[in-house]
Design a protein around this motif. Structure first.
Motif, PDB file in Angstrom:
ATOM      1  N   LEU A 229       0.806  -1.217   0.000  1.00 31.59           N
ATOM      2  CA  LEU A 229       0.000   0.000   0.000  1.00 31.59           C
ATOM      3  C   LEU A 229       0.840   1.269   0.000  1.00 31.59           C
ATOM      4  O   LEU A 229       0.314   2.360  -0.219  1.00 31.59           O
ATOM      5  CB  LEU A 229      -0.925   0.005   1.224  1.00 31.59           C
ATOM      6  N   VAL A 236      -0.920   4.345   6.063  1.00 33.63           N
ATOM      7  CA  VAL A 236      -1.616   3.799   7.234  1.00 33.63           C
ATOM      8  C   VAL A 236      -3.145   3.956   7.176  1.00 33.63           C
ATOM      9  O   VAL A 236      -3.866   2.985   7.402  1.00 33.63           O
ATOM     10  CB  VAL A 236      -1.009   4.369   8.543  1.00 33.63           C
ATOM     11  N   PRO A 237      -3.673   5.164   6.836  1.00 31.50           N
ATOM     12  CA  PRO A 237      -5.147   5.279   6.794  1.00 31.50           C
ATOM     13  C   PRO A 237      -5.785   4.288   5.808  1.00 31.50           C
ATOM     14  O   PRO A 237      -6.828   3.709   6.107  1.00 31.50           O
ATOM     15  CB  PRO A 237      -5.371   6.731   6.343  1.00 31.50           C
ATOM     16  N   LEU A 239      -4.562   1.370   4.937  1.00 28.83           N
ATOM     17  CA  LEU A 239      -4.462   0.038   5.544  1.00 28.83           C
ATOM     18  C   LEU A 239      -5.607  -0.181   6.533  1.00 28.83           C
ATOM     19  O   LEU A 239      -6.290  -1.213   6.503  1.00 28.83           O
ATOM     20  CB  LEU A 239      -3.104  -0.131   6.249  1.00 28.83           C
ATOM     21  N   VAL A 240      -5.831   0.814   7.375  1.00 33.31           N
ATOM     22  CA  VAL A 240      -6.885   0.681   8.394  1.00 33.31           C
ATOM     23  C   VAL A 240      -8.260   0.588   7.720  1.00 33.31           C
ATOM     24  O   VAL A 240      -9.105  -0.216   8.111  1.00 33.31           O
ATOM     25  CB  VAL A 240      -6.811   1.847   9.401  1.00 33.31           C
ATOM     26  N   LEU A 242      -8.934  -0.656   4.743  1.00 30.36           N
ATOM     27  CA  LEU A 242      -9.060  -1.993   4.144  1.00 30.36           C
ATOM     28  C   LEU A 242      -9.332  -3.063   5.198  1.00 30.36           C
ATOM     29  O   LEU A 242     -10.146  -3.959   4.997  1.00 30.36           O
ATOM     30  CB  LEU A 242      -7.795  -2.346   3.356  1.00 30.36           C
ATOM     31  N   LEU A 243      -8.634  -2.934   6.344  1.00 28.83           N
ATOM     32  CA  LEU A 243      -8.841  -3.924   7.415  1.00 28.83           C
ATOM     33  C   LEU A 243     -10.268  -3.852   7.937  1.00 28.83           C
ATOM     34  O   LEU A 243     -10.850  -4.861   8.321  1.00 28.83           O
ATOM     35  CB  LEU A 243      -7.840  -3.710   8.556  1.00 28.83           C
ATOM     36  N   ARG A 244     -10.819  -2.644   7.932  1.00 31.84           N
ATOM     37  CA  ARG A 244     -12.152  -2.486   8.478  1.00 31.84           C
ATOM     38  C   ARG A 244     -13.231  -2.812   7.450  1.00 31.84           C
ATOM     39  O   ARG A 244     -14.158  -3.549   7.719  1.00 31.84           O
ATOM     40  CB  ARG A 244     -12.325  -1.054   8.987  1.00 31.84           C
ATOM     41  N   GLU A 246     -12.826  -3.995   3.973  1.00 27.30           N
ATOM     42  CA  GLU A 246     -12.680  -5.115   3.038  1.00 27.30           C
ATOM     43  C   GLU A 246     -12.506  -6.430   3.802  1.00 27.30           C
ATOM     44  O   GLU A 246     -13.242  -7.382   3.606  1.00 27.30           O
ATOM     45  CB  GLU A 246     -11.474  -4.860   2.129  1.00 27.30           C
ATOM     46  N   ALA A 247     -11.508  -6.460   4.708  1.00 21.06           N
ATOM     47  CA  ALA A 247     -11.250  -7.694   5.449  1.00 21.06           C
ATOM     48  C   ALA A 247     -12.230  -7.860   6.608  1.00 21.06           C
ATOM     49  O   ALA A 247     -12.529  -8.980   7.016  1.00 21.06           O
ATOM     50  CB  ALA A 247      -9.808  -7.684   5.968  1.00 21.06           C
ATOM     51  N   VAL A 249     -11.826  -7.245   9.767  1.00 18.24           N
ATOM     52  CA  VAL A 249     -11.196  -7.918  10.909  1.00 18.24           C
ATOM     53  C   VAL A 249     -10.914  -6.988  12.089  1.00 18.24           C
ATOM     54  O   VAL A 249     -10.485  -7.455  13.140  1.00 18.24           O
ATOM     55  CB  VAL A 249      -9.890  -8.657  10.502  1.00 18.24           C
ATOM     56  N   ILE A 250     -11.141  -5.691  11.903  1.00 19.98           N
ATOM     57  CA  ILE A 250     -10.994  -4.806  13.079  1.00 19.98           C
ATOM     58  C   ILE A 250     -12.261  -3.958  13.234  1.00 19.98           C
ATOM     59  O   ILE A 250     -13.045  -3.835  12.322  1.00 19.98           O
ATOM     60  CB  ILE A 250      -9.745  -3.899  13.038  1.00 19.98           C
TER      61      ILE A 250
END
Lengths: 250, 322
Positions: A229, A236-237, A239-240, A242-244, A246-247, A249-250
């Motif tokens: 990324l 970082v924004p 990444l966060v 996508l984690l929230r 797309e994935a 997981v957070i």
């Protein structure tokens, strides 16, 4: 006191696994075999116990396998084990069949304390020690990171999720060794020379029923290489996000 | 009467663990495919949350109870579970592949003359039999196995089988008082590792490697773990250097883990490490070297300096959570 150590020979942990042509085992080409890393902690603890108990204590190392396993047994002798026994078997065996062969031999030797590695790093089941204990009717403490023997009494610490359990029991017993139990010694030159002269006793492993049928061995699905990324904190924004989103997981 | 499949639940400090619900769900799902009945058993003293099991479709739960069994006793627990499985005529037993399950399941297997497959990641019914898929070589390879014994034991890897709530199910709880448990082996104390979530159980793991440069920098890992409610993990290099305790080690001579999210910081990705964590659902890699093997398994990566990115990531997640 007679002390037994059960050891196995495994592919080096750096081995890249290729599936064999039978699709039930790995391709042995180019694979370096080593002593199972956890078994080194088991051998060390057996030797330390022998030194502490003294008298005419003896440490036996026992393994189930083919002729190639002699290398590993010789390494254990070089570390200081007194006798080595190879229970010869070339066929497919599961943990239960291996434990049966080991426990029969331990019984005939009359060992009242048995050390094993907590698992072998090939089939990873982590149960051989417990099976041997149960077959012999011995007490058992598995995944041990601290071991004390006082006469007949064992006080050991075993690693579990979130901490350590302090376990008390008595001989006869099987103890399975976890990393952290001790620092395995290196074989001394004298030990290596002495090991060369020792004979490794060979016996056929009693053939017991094998319950596990391997149907297929296959590699895990390979992951698609992911997305880089960015190269600094400006990524970082994203990444966060996508984690929230797309994935999830957070 | 239908044949039985028995989920052996695990309690710690009087509470059923999450993995117990996973085992119960697996038992229910297999039972419905095989035309079996799913039951559960748990050993312990007082257990607070037995009724939570009703969500997962188990028809009957037996609590084998004795006040002396508050703490784990391998000798007592294995005898009682084997006896109960025998009496109830269970043909299949499902244990969690936890420290307790791995200690207990093999002993029960000898007592029941049952075949055993550990650490299963998939249990599939085919031709009225169960095919178990389990990792070998720390997950570098998988094997499909079938057990040929009359009674079969499977242990399931935590976090892999998600518990499936079932609508409007009820569970009948039976408490059986047990006399004179065999306490030849017993746990006399528990030394808790301080305020930490264990990597083996965590849903999120933040792991640090050699790229963290020294133990004094691991507070950056701990701070991120803290805001995420995650466990701290470590690579073998870091553990061998004495920067972190072995219980945090992920990989072939540490723990093999399957969390939802694994964040690898300053870890290049030795084959032993990749083996231990590549079955994680999502992997994030933060590493300076864009050619590091960790990026081959990562879903998302930042090819930059961990010392700059980690604090920024912690801040960003703090913002999100507030």
């Amino acid at each position: 006191m007679k002390i037994a150590v059960c050891v196995s020979q495994v592919p080096d942990t750096a081995t890249r696994i290729k599936i064999g042509s039978d699709h039930k085992s790995i391709d042995p080409t180019g694979v370096t075999l080593i002593i199972n890393p956890y078994d080194e902690f088991a051998i060390e603890e057996a030797l330390k116990t022998k030194e502490k108990v003294g008298g005419d204590s003896l440490v036996y190392v026992i393994s189930v396998g083919d002729d190639s396993v002699k290398e590993t047994l010789r390494k254990a002798l070089a570390m200081g084990a007194d006798e080595a026994i190879l229970l010869k078997s070339s066929g497919n065996k599961d943990s239960l069949a291996i434990a049966k062969a080991l426990s029969d031999e331990i019984k005939s030797l009359g060992c009242e304390l048995v050390f094993c590695g907590k698992q072998s790093v090939d089939f990873d089941s982590g149960i051989t020690g417990q099976l041997v204990a149960e077959m012999l009717g011995y007490n058992c403490v598995s995944v041990v990171v601290d071991f004390k023997l006082d006469g007949n009494k064992i006080i050991a610490e075993r690693e579990i999720e979130g901490g350590r359990e302090v376990v008390e029991t008595e001989l006869p017993a099987v103890v399975t060794a976890q990393k952290g139990l001790n620092e395995p010694r290196y074989a001394s030159l004298k030990g290596i020379m002495a090991a060369k002269k020792k004979t490794i006793a060979e016996k056929p492993a009693f053939d017991s029923e094998v319950f596990t049928e391997i149907l297929d061995m296959h590699l895990p699905p390979s992951k698609q290489p992911g997305r880089i990324l960015g190269t600094d904190k400006s990524a970082v924004p994203e990444l966060v996000r996508l984690l929230r989103e797309e994935a999830k997981v957070i | 009467m239908a044949e039985k499949i028995l989920a052996v639940l695990e309690q710690r400090e009087g509470n059923l663990k999450r993995v117990s619900f996973e085992a119960a769900s697996v038992a229910v799902s297999l039972a419905s495919q095989l035309g079996f009945e799913a039951e559960a058993v748990v050993v312990g003293s007082e257990i607070n949350n037995l009724n939570e099991l009703s969500k997962y479709g188990i028809s009957k739960l037996t609590h084998l109870k004795n006040e002396l069994l508050e703490n784990y006793s391998p000798s007592a627990y294995s005898e009682m579970i084997a006896l109960f499985a025998n009496e109830s005529g269970a043909k299949i037993l499902i244990f969690p592949n936890t420290a307790m399950g791995v200690d207990l399941a093999p002993r029960v297997s000898v007592k029941l003359n049952a075949g055993i497959a550990m650490d299963c990641m998939k249990l599939e019914v085919k031709d009225n039999d169960i095919i178990a898929t389990r990792p070998v070589y720390a997950g570098k390879s998988l094997i499909d196995v079938k057990l040929k014994s009359g009674v079969k034991i499977f242990t399931i890897r935590p976090n892999v089988f998600r518990p499936q709530p079932v609508d409007s199910a009820t569970v009948q709880v039976e408490i059986k008082q047990v006399e004179n448990p065999n306490l030849k082996t017993k746990v006399t104390a528990f030394k808790k590792s301080e305020g930490k979530i264990d990597v083996a159980e965590a849903d999120i793991i933040v792991s640090g490697g050699r790229g963290m440069k020294g133990p004094e920098n691991f507070h950056l890992i701990e701070e991120l773990a803290e805001v995420l409610g995650a466990a701290v993990g470590a690579s073998r290099a870091v553990v061998d250097a004495g920067w972190r305790p072995h219980r945090e080690q992920v990989g072939q001579t540490g723990k093999t883990v399957s969390p939802s999210l694994y964040i690898a910081c300053g870890i290049s990705g030795a084959i032993q490490h990749l083996a231990g964590m590549s079955s994680s659902k999502y992997i994030v890699a933060i590493n300076k070297d864009k050619d590091a093997p960790i990026f081959n398994v990562a879903d998302y990566g930042i090819a930059g300096d961990v010392f700059e990115i980690l604090p920024a990531l912690t801040e960003e997640i703090k913002k999100l959570k507030s």
